[in-house]
Design a protein around this motif. Structure first.
Motif, short mmCIF file in Angstrom:
data_model
loop_
_atom_site.label_atom_id
_atom_site.label_comp_id
_atom_site.label_asym_id
_atom_site.label_seq_id
_atom_site.Cartn_x
_atom_site.Cartn_y
_atom_site.Cartn_z
N GLN A 26 5.76 -14.27 1.14
CA GLN A 26 5.53 -14.25 2.58
C GLN A 26 5.62 -12.82 3.13
N VAL A 27 6.64 -12.09 2.73
CA VAL A 27 6.82 -10.71 3.19
C VAL A 27 5.63 -9.85 2.77
N LEU A 28 5.23 -9.93 1.52
CA LEU A 28 4.17 -9.06 1.04
C LEU A 28 2.80 -9.42 1.60
N HIS A 29 2.55 -10.69 1.88
CA HIS A 29 1.28 -11.04 2.53
C HIS A 29 1.20 -10.45 3.93
N LEU A 30 2.34 -10.27 4.57
CA LEU A 30 2.35 -9.72 5.92
C LEU A 30 2.18 -8.20 5.93
N VAL A 31 2.67 -7.51 4.91
CA VAL A 31 2.67 -6.04 4.97
C VAL A 31 1.64 -5.35 4.09
N SER A 32 0.96 -6.09 3.22
CA SER A 32 0.06 -5.42 2.29
C SER A 32 -1.40 -5.65 2.66
N GLY A 33 -2.24 -4.76 2.15
CA GLY A 33 -3.67 -4.83 2.46
C GLY A 33 -4.47 -5.62 1.46
N GLY A 34 -4.00 -5.77 0.26
CA GLY A 34 -4.72 -6.48 -0.77
C GLY A 34 -3.78 -6.87 -1.87
N ASN A 35 -4.20 -7.84 -2.70
CA ASN A 35 -3.31 -8.25 -3.78
C ASN A 35 -4.11 -8.78 -4.95
N VAL A 36 -3.47 -8.80 -6.09
CA VAL A 36 -4.01 -9.36 -7.30
C VAL A 36 -2.86 -10.07 -8.00
N GLY A 37 -3.15 -11.15 -8.71
CA GLY A 37 -2.08 -11.85 -9.39
C GLY A 37 -2.49 -12.33 -10.75
N ILE A 38 -1.52 -12.34 -11.65
CA ILE A 38 -1.67 -12.98 -12.95
C ILE A 38 -0.47 -13.90 -13.08
N ASP A 39 -0.44 -14.70 -14.11
CA ASP A 39 0.65 -15.66 -14.26
C ASP A 39 2.01 -15.01 -14.09
N GLY A 40 2.69 -15.37 -13.02
CA GLY A 40 4.05 -14.91 -12.81
C GLY A 40 4.24 -13.54 -12.21
N LEU A 41 3.15 -12.80 -11.94
CA LEU A 41 3.28 -11.46 -11.38
C LEU A 41 2.20 -11.24 -10.33
N ARG A 42 2.59 -10.78 -9.16
CA ARG A 42 1.64 -10.43 -8.11
C ARG A 42 1.80 -8.95 -7.82
N ILE A 43 0.67 -8.30 -7.59
CA ILE A 43 0.69 -6.88 -7.24
C ILE A 43 -0.03 -6.73 -5.92
N HIS A 44 0.64 -6.16 -4.94
CA HIS A 44 0.10 -5.93 -3.61
C HIS A 44 -0.02 -4.43 -3.38
N VAL A 45 -0.96 -4.03 -2.53
CA VAL A 45 -1.15 -2.62 -2.24
C VAL A 45 -1.18 -2.44 -0.72
N GLY A 46 -0.56 -1.40 -0.23
CA GLY A 46 -0.56 -1.11 1.20
C GLY A 46 -0.26 0.35 1.45
N ASP A 47 -0.39 0.75 2.69
CA ASP A 47 -0.08 2.11 3.11
C ASP A 47 1.25 2.11 3.84
N ALA A 48 1.96 3.21 3.76
CA ALA A 48 3.16 3.40 4.57
C ALA A 48 2.66 3.90 5.92
N ASP A 49 2.68 3.05 6.93
CA ASP A 49 2.05 3.34 8.21
C ASP A 49 2.59 4.57 8.91
N HIS A 50 3.87 4.77 8.87
CA HIS A 50 4.48 5.85 9.65
C HIS A 50 4.70 7.12 8.85
N THR A 51 4.24 7.11 7.62
CA THR A 51 4.38 8.30 6.79
C THR A 51 2.99 8.66 6.29
N ASP A 52 2.59 9.86 6.54
CA ASP A 52 1.24 10.30 6.19
C ASP A 52 1.02 10.34 4.69
N ARG A 53 -0.09 9.82 4.28
CA ARG A 53 -0.63 9.99 2.95
C ARG A 53 0.25 9.41 1.83
N ILE A 54 0.86 8.25 2.10
CA ILE A 54 1.64 7.55 1.08
C ILE A 54 1.06 6.15 0.90
N LYS A 55 0.76 5.81 -0.35
CA LYS A 55 0.29 4.47 -0.68
C LYS A 55 1.40 3.77 -1.45
#
Length: 147
Positions: free
Chosen positions: A28-57
């Motif tokens: 639930q937390v990661l669906h709210l804060v991340s821009g995209g995700n991929v999952g395999i059995d038992g592991l999900r990987i989400h990607v997002g930007d740090a909004d208040h810090t420049d140039r950090i993914k």
């Protein structure tokens, strides 16, 4: 009509291990804060930007409790920081998760997000955003001091 996508240049890409006893809350937390995700059995990987810090993914690695130990180790291996997601009934397990992160990752910046039963998604999103941005700054500061 052509569609072009802009690639953003980043100064830092940090891997964040997301751990805790409740898979639903972590998802639930990661669906709210991340821009995209991929999952395999038992592991999900989400990607997002740090909004208040420049140039950090941020790359969030979320092993589910029923995942094989190798997936949990994979999610923690090389993590720059960790977010421990807990429900209000799970607060007594915080020390256990901090110890597991320290054992597998060493002394990396760690924070926790406590989710109350009556919290609305907007409240969770706001708290998660604050915690992740604070964590990103701590990681960036630690990395730049090491260089």
């Amino acid at each position: 009509m052509s569609h072009t996508s802009k690639r953003r240049a980043y100064d830092f890409i940090f891997k964040i291990a997301v751990v805790g006893p409740n898979d639903f809350l972590k998802d639930q937390v990661l669906h709210l804060v991340s821009g995209g995700n991929v999952g395999i059995d038992g592991l999900r990987i989400h990607v997002g930007d740090a909004d208040h810090t420049d140039r950090i993914k941020l790359s969030y690695w979320l092993p589910h409790q029923d995942a094989y130990k190798v997936l949990v180790s994979l999610a923690l291996k090389g993590a720059h920081g960790a977010l421990i997601v807990l429900g209000e009934d799970d607060i007594e397990t915080l020390a256990k998760y901090r110890a597991e992160v320290n054992k597998k990752c060493g002394e990396i910046p760690t924070t926790h997000l406590l989710i109350g039963k009556s919290m609305k998604p907007e409240e969770i999103n706001k708290m998660a955003d604050i915690k992740m941005n604070e964590l990103a700054v701590k990681i960036r500061d630690r990395i730049t001091k090491e260089v």
